[in-house]
Each structure stands twice: as structure tokens, then as C-alpha cells.
Design a protein around this motif. Structure first.
Motif, PDB file in Angstrom:
ATOM      1  N   GLY A 286      91.141   7.791  89.936  1.00  6.43           N
ATOM      2  CA  GLY A 286      89.790   9.256  89.873  1.00  6.43           C
ATOM      3  C   GLY A 286      88.153   8.733  90.205  1.00  6.43           C
ATOM      4  N   PRO A 287      87.442  10.099  90.914  1.00 11.47           N
ATOM      5  CA  PRO A 287      85.736   9.866  91.243  1.00 11.47           C
ATOM      6  C   PRO A 287      84.765   9.684  90.040  1.00 11.47           C
ATOM      7  CG  PRO A 287      86.856  11.803  90.792  1.00 11.47           C
ATOM      8  CD  PRO A 287      87.812  11.246  90.706  1.00 11.47           C
ATOM      9  N   ALA A 288      84.932   9.822  89.307  1.00  9.20           N
ATOM     10  CA  ALA A 288      84.106   9.325  87.832  1.00  9.20           C
ATOM     11  C   ALA A 288      84.296   8.329  87.276  1.00  9.20           C
ATOM     12  CB  ALA A 288      84.048  10.900  86.907  1.00  9.20           C
ATOM     13  N   PRO A 289      83.813   6.685  88.113  1.00 12.12           N
ATOM     14  CA  PRO A 289      83.734   6.158  86.863  1.00 12.12           C
ATOM     15  C   PRO A 289      83.291   5.845  85.277  1.00 12.12           C
ATOM     16  CG  PRO A 289      82.007   5.561  88.743  1.00 12.12           C
ATOM     17  CD  PRO A 289      83.043   7.244  88.747  1.00 12.12           C
ATOM     18  N   ALA A 290      82.046   6.979  85.221  1.00 13.86           N
ATOM     19  CA  ALA A 290      81.416   7.286  83.730  1.00 13.86           C
ATOM     20  C   ALA A 290      82.334   8.015  82.584  1.00 13.86           C
ATOM     21  CB  ALA A 290      80.230   7.965  84.202  1.00 13.86           C
TER      22      ALA A 290
ATOM     23  N   ASP B 120      90.771  20.584  80.559  1.00 16.34           N
ATOM     24  CA  ASP B 120      90.874  19.556  79.249  1.00 16.34           C
ATOM     25  C   ASP B 120      92.020  18.185  79.898  1.00 16.34           C
ATOM     26  OD1 ASP B 120      89.891  17.348  77.687  1.00 16.34           O
ATOM     27  OD2 ASP B 120      92.253  17.780  77.215  1.00 16.34           O
ATOM     28  N   ALA B 121      91.417  17.368  80.562  1.00 18.84           N
ATOM     29  CA  ALA B 121      92.049  16.355  80.808  1.00 18.84           C
ATOM     30  C   ALA B 121      93.341  16.040  80.638  1.00 18.84           C
ATOM     31  CB  ALA B 121      91.709  14.884  81.352  1.00 18.84           C
ATOM     32  N   ASP B 122      93.084  15.656  79.117  1.00 22.71           N
ATOM     33  CA  ASP B 122      95.119  16.134  77.739  1.00 22.71           C
ATOM     34  C   ASP B 122      95.602  17.136  78.142  1.00 22.71           C
ATOM     35  OD1 ASP B 122      93.963  13.518  77.320  1.00 22.71           O
ATOM     36  OD2 ASP B 122      92.207  14.090  75.437  1.00 22.71           O
ATOM     37  N   THR B 123      95.115  18.234  78.349  1.00 21.12           N
ATOM     38  CA  THR B 123      95.948  19.098  78.369  1.00 21.12           C
ATOM     39  C   THR B 123      96.697  19.431  79.502  1.00 21.12           C
ATOM     40  OG1 THR B 123      94.384  20.993  77.333  1.00 21.12           O
ATOM     41  CG2 THR B 123      96.201  21.409  78.622  1.00 21.12           C
ATOM     42  N   VAL B 124      96.390  18.635  81.231  1.00 23.55           N
ATOM     43  CA  VAL B 124      96.548  18.471  81.834  1.00 23.55           C
ATOM     44  C   VAL B 124      97.943  17.416  82.063  1.00 23.55           C
ATOM     45  CG1 VAL B 124      96.671  18.558  84.079  1.00 23.55           C
ATOM     46  CG2 VAL B 124      95.094  19.934  83.073  1.00 23.55           C
ATOM     47  N   ALA B 125      97.384  16.693  81.429  1.00 21.66           N
ATOM     48  CA  ALA B 125      98.087  15.332  81.209  1.00 21.66           C
ATOM     49  C   ALA B 125      99.872  15.770  80.348  1.00 21.66           C
ATOM     50  CB  ALA B 125      97.591  14.431  80.462  1.00 21.66           C
TER      51      ALA B 125
ATOM     52  N   ARG C 185     100.753   9.677  88.488  1.00 19.63           N
ATOM     53  CA  ARG C 185      99.106   9.224  87.959  1.00 19.63           C
ATOM     54  C   ARG C 185      98.573   9.590  86.885  1.00 19.63           C
ATOM     55  NH1 ARG C 185      96.575   6.722  93.818  1.00 19.63           N
ATOM     56  NH2 ARG C 185      98.608   5.499  93.944  1.00 19.63           N
ATOM     57  N   ALA C 186      97.562   8.658  86.850  1.00 20.62           N
ATOM     58  CA  ALA C 186      96.646   9.384  85.023  1.00 20.62           C
ATOM     59  C   ALA C 186      96.060  10.824  85.764  1.00 20.62           C
ATOM     60  CB  ALA C 186      95.814   8.300  84.350  1.00 20.62           C
ATOM     61  N   TRP C 187      95.602  11.432  84.668  1.00 17.20           N
ATOM     62  CA  TRP C 187      94.251  12.270  84.753  1.00 17.20           C
ATOM     63  C   TRP C 187      93.388  11.855  83.963  1.00 17.20           C
ATOM     64  CZ3 TRP C 187      95.187  17.081  87.891  1.00 17.20           C
ATOM     65  CH2 TRP C 187      96.289  17.494  87.408  1.00 17.20           C
ATOM     66  N   ASN C 188      92.228  12.134  84.558  1.00 17.63           N
ATOM     67  CA  ASN C 188      91.076  12.484  84.415  1.00 17.63           C
ATOM     68  C   ASN C 188      90.068  12.587  84.164  1.00 17.63           C
ATOM     69  OD1 ASN C 188      91.148   9.011  84.282  1.00 17.63           O
ATOM     70  ND2 ASN C 188      91.340   8.732  86.293  1.00 17.63           N
ATOM     71  N   ALA C 189      88.325  13.016  83.056  1.00 17.74           N
ATOM     72  CA  ALA C 189      87.929  13.984  83.178  1.00 17.74           C
ATOM     73  C   ALA C 189      86.363  13.126  84.202  1.00 17.74           C
ATOM     74  CB  ALA C 189      87.862  14.218  81.677  1.00 17.74           C
ATOM     75  N   PRO C 190      86.048  14.212  84.783  1.00 15.09           N
ATOM     76  CA  PRO C 190      84.653  13.612  85.554  1.00 15.09           C
ATOM     77  C   PRO C 190      83.264  14.411  84.620  1.00 15.09           C
ATOM     78  CG  PRO C 190      85.757  14.702  86.948  1.00 15.09           C
ATOM     79  CD  PRO C 190      87.081  14.420  86.084  1.00 15.09           C
ATOM     80  N   VAL C 191      83.998  15.283  83.936  1.00 19.02           N
ATOM     81  CA  VAL C 191      82.719  16.466  83.218  1.00 19.02           C
ATOM     82  C   VAL C 191      84.010  16.850  82.241  1.00 19.02           C
ATOM     83  CG1 VAL C 191      81.136  16.524  85.014  1.00 19.02           C
ATOM     84  CG2 VAL C 191      83.220  18.051  84.479  1.00 19.02           C
ATOM     85  N   PRO C 192      83.674  17.455  81.245  1.00 18.54           N
ATOM     86  CA  PRO C 192      84.461  17.929  80.135  1.00 18.54           C
ATOM     87  C   PRO C 192      84.960  19.139  80.596  1.00 18.54           C
ATOM     88  CG  PRO C 192      82.661  17.123  78.893  1.00 18.54           C
ATOM     89  CD  PRO C 192      82.702  16.911  80.362  1.00 18.54           C
TER      90      PRO C 192
END
Length: 433
Positions: free
Chosen positions: A18-22, A359-364, A381-388
């Protein structure tokens, strides 16, 4: 609990995706929360990640249809079976390697030839290979500053190794989700000894510049008397986009690093290729860094097998990734999602991103349920959340993906969206309750 996982709980990913390290960093305790509560929450979140990782691994192993089967998803027995064909690429009656001779030296020679470089040195990791390369260049140029993208691998995934271990100083050219430009190289406000380009830029969507842009970037660095180093962890699959042979692409740089497990499905390892004098110096620093390993024949053999088997197939994976990407976009539109994005729209390599407004959890959870209930694993692969409220994952297309037609992809999307809406409804009810 985010679906983001650290390196100890990866599923089909080799690195944080994913693109958002934060979005991947540990959460600080909520204001007013007691320390024991914060620790308990962290333990609970880690346990949730571990369980999802296990589910994703089981789903990958049990799925009848996948777009890619990465080595990390396999059992030890399955991975060892890869070496059954090792006699096709090396004489197994030769003596085992010792501190880099034998089969390791043969691998180095082969890769140097493929990349059109004078010499090459095998390293256990790419992190070590690149630090050593850029440390050597810093000594030669007299400048420890390295110009690079803010989302480049050393800046995102290596825990400040450049500065903490190697005495190098990163200079960010841009943080935008794109490759840097020649103008940014020319206009950089401080001098730098080396320009490092990640090809492709993984965290921005496996993006590559055009050939003209790449040559201009290299030329801009030369104008500033800087050397050029390619982070080519996935350079192998970039030849289709550039429409150039590997040696011509690598020939633009003074030194190049390539990986054996990301694209070629090897056990691990990397090679640094460049001028003979640089490589000899790199071998010295490799020893100092603890990278001159006693025996590495299993890893070297798996790399030779990857060069023999996977490297010729990569162009077909890249071309079919474009079919898959278009079918995914069409499938999301046909399913009536409020918004979706496949990035880049036409993939530059066999890997690309998918973004969804959930939401990333919902998609995962929807992705896992789809795999468990249908036997088709669309998102490995995992789903990440760059923003809520926004989720992103990566798609990897390899040999199993060639069996998917565009209609197969659209059908899998339809099954997934049904479960996505169900999971989104449950999440809404929980919030409302």
C-alpha cells in the motif's frame, strides 16, 4: 483493527503493502487512556492481524483459482520441491559453495551478463546491497547525500537504515505518487552524490517513467555530476513498458540492484551489478555488514531457476495484467459501486493497485469470505487504509492468472461485491447499535 500487517504477519506480501506508510504505524494511546488499556488494545490488534494473516494464507492455499501463487504462500515441502529441477541450471555434482564461490559466483556472472554490467556481487538482502552500493559511491563522490523519492523503499521500509547504519543522508525529490521529474533533479536545492531511482516505484502503484522521461532523469543527474543507481528490485518485469532489453535499461545507470524473490520466485537474495572496481569494494563492505554467508547454494539455485523459468514469462504476465485491470474496472462499474479505481489504469508491470471507498477491515473481510465460500481468491494481499473510509490493495498477476479470462475476472468481482455490501451493512449496524 486495520488489515495492515507488519513484516512478521505477512500473508502473500513480501513487504508492507500500500502507498501510505503512515497508515502502517502503531497507533498512539487515545487521550485519557490508561497505559494497560493501550497495551491491551495493541495486543488485541496484533492478534487480529495474525488471525487474518492465517485466514488469508489458508485461503490462498485452498483456492482453486488465483491470480498469482507467491512462494510465501507455499509450505516448506513445496518450496523445497522447486529444487528438484536444479540440475537443469547447474551441475549438482560440483562442490557446494563456500563464502560466495561455486554456484553463487555462477549466478553473479549470469546476472552481470543479463544487465550488461562488468561485474556483480550476491547479497543476502536488497537492503544491504543498496546501502553498500550507495556507501561506496558516497566515498567516491565525496558526498553522502542520496536524492530519491519520498516513497522509495529505503525511506518507507528500512527503518532509516541509510542514516542509522551507513552514514548516508536521504534528500527527497518529491513525495507525490509519481516518479520524480528531471526538473526536480535539476532544481534540487542541495548537492547530492547519487540519484537513486526505484523502477518501478512500488508504493505509488508500481509506476515507471516513460523511456524518454527516464533518460532525461539520468541526464539531469549527470549534469549535476551525480552517479545514478537503480533500485531494480522489480526491474525484470519493466522491459515491456520500456520496450527495451534489460541490458539497455540497466545501461543507463552506474549501478543496479535486482531481487530474486519478488518477481522470480526465488528463496531470497539480491545482486548488485556495476563497474568491477565498485563491485570489489562492495564485496569488502558486504563482509563488514555480515553478508558474506558460509553457504547459499539453495538460494542461488532457486535464483538460477527463476532466471530460467520465470524471467521469460514475465512479459506475458505484464500483458495479461492489463486485461485483468480493465476487467476489474469494468466489473466494479457494472456492480454499481459508488467509486473505484484501478491504478495505474493500464498497468506498467504485472502489479498494480485497487482502491475502494470502504473501511479496510470491511473490504478485507469481504475478500476473505469470497475466497472461503467460492474457492476463488481475487485479492490475495492485505488491504490498507491510507485514510479512514478508503481501502487499497495490490494485485499481482502471474502464471495462474493467465488462465483467467476477462469474464472470469468480472464474475469474481460480482461475487466479491455481494459480500462487500453485506459486510458494509454489518459494519453500519454495529456503529448504529
Amino acid at each position: 483493527m486495520s488489515d495492515t500487517a507488519d513484516q512478521s504477519t505477512r500473508a502473500s506480501e513480501h513487504e508492507p503493502s500500500g502507498p501510505a506508510p503512515a497508515a502502517r504505524e502503531s497507533k498512539a494511546p487515545e487521550p485519557g487512556a490508561s497505559e494497560p488499556d493501550a497495551v491491551s488494545d495493541a495486543v488485541s490488534e496484533d492478534e487480529g492481524r495474525r488471525r487474518r494473516w492465517e485466514r488469508r494464507r489458508r485461503a490462498a492455499r485452498g483456492a482453486r483459482r488465483v491470480l498469482a501463487r507467491a512462494g510465501l504462500q507455499s509450505t516448506i515441502r513445496q518450496r523445497l520441491a522447486l529444487l528438484d529441477a536444479a540440475d537443469e541450471v547447474y551441475d549438482l555434482d560440483e562442490s557446494v559453495d563456500m563464502y560466495g564461490d561455486g554456484v553463487v559466483a555462477a549466478l553473479e556472472e549470469k546476472v552481470a551478463g543479463l544487465l550488461g554490467k562488468e561485474a556483480a556481487a550476491f547479497f543476502p538482502t536488497g537492503t544491504m546491497a543498496q546501502q553498500v552500493a550507495l556507501r561506496c559511491w558516497a566515498g567516491r563522490t565525496g558526498n553522502p547525500a542520496v536524492a530519491l523519492h519520498g516513497r522509495a523503499h529505503p525511506e518507507v521500509h528500512e527503518r532509516a537504515a541509510f542514516s542509522q547504519v551507513s552514514g548516508l543522508r536521504p534528500v527527497r525529490l518529491t513525495d507525490e505518487p509519481r516518479q520524480p521529474t528531471a526538473e526536480e533533479v535539476r532544481d534540487c536545492e542541495e548537492p547530492f552524490g547519487a540519484l537513486m531511482l526505484e523502477l518501478p516505484l512500488r508504493d505509488a502503484g508500481h509506476l515507471l517513467p516513460s523511456w524518454e522521461e527516464l533518460t532525461e532523469l539520468v541526464g539531469a543527474a549527470r549534469e549535476r555530476d551525480a552517479v545514478v543507481h537503480f533500485d531494480g528490485a522489480r526491474l525484470w518485469e519493466s522491459a515491456v513498458h520500456f520496450d527495451r532489453p534489460l541490458h539497455e535499461i540497466a545501461g543507463l545507470a552506474d549501478s543496479v540492484y535486482v531481487s530474486f524473490y519478488k518477481s522470480l520466485d526465488g528463496f531470497g537474495g539480491a545482486v548488485l551489478a556495476g563497474p568491477g572496481t565498485l563491485v570489489e569494494e562492495a564485496r569488502t563492505w558486504r563482509h563488514r555488514y555480515g553478508g558474506t554467508v558460509f553457504q547459499q547454494f539453495p538460494t542461488a539455485l532457486s535464483a538460477l531457476l527463476g532466471l530460467e523459468r520465470e524471467l521469460p514469462r514475465l512479459p506475458s504476465y505484464v500483458r495479461h495484467a492489463r486485461v485483468v485491470a480493465a476487467a476489474l474496472a469494468g466489473g466494479f462499474t457494472a456492480a454499481g459501486l459508488p467509486w473505484s479505481r484501478v491504478h495505474p489504469e493500464v498497468p506498467h508491470t504485472n502489479e498494480f493497485q485497487v482502491w475502494l471507498p470502504y473501511d479496510a477491515d470491511t473490504v478485507a473481510e469481504a475478500a476473505l469470505r469470497t475466497a472461503e465460500e467460492t474457492g476463488t481468491l481475487l485479492f490475495a494481499r492485505a488491504w490498507n487504509a491510507p485514510v479512514p473510509g478508503l481501502a487499497v490493495t495490490e494485485i499481482d498477476v502471474r502464471a495462474p492468472g493467465l488462465e483467467w479470462s476477462a469474464e472470469d475476472v468480472r464474475s469474481a468481482v460480482a461475487d466479491f461485491v455481494v459480500r462487500l455490501r453485506e459486510e458494509a451493512g454489518r459494519a453500519k449496524e454495529q456503529v448504529g447499535g
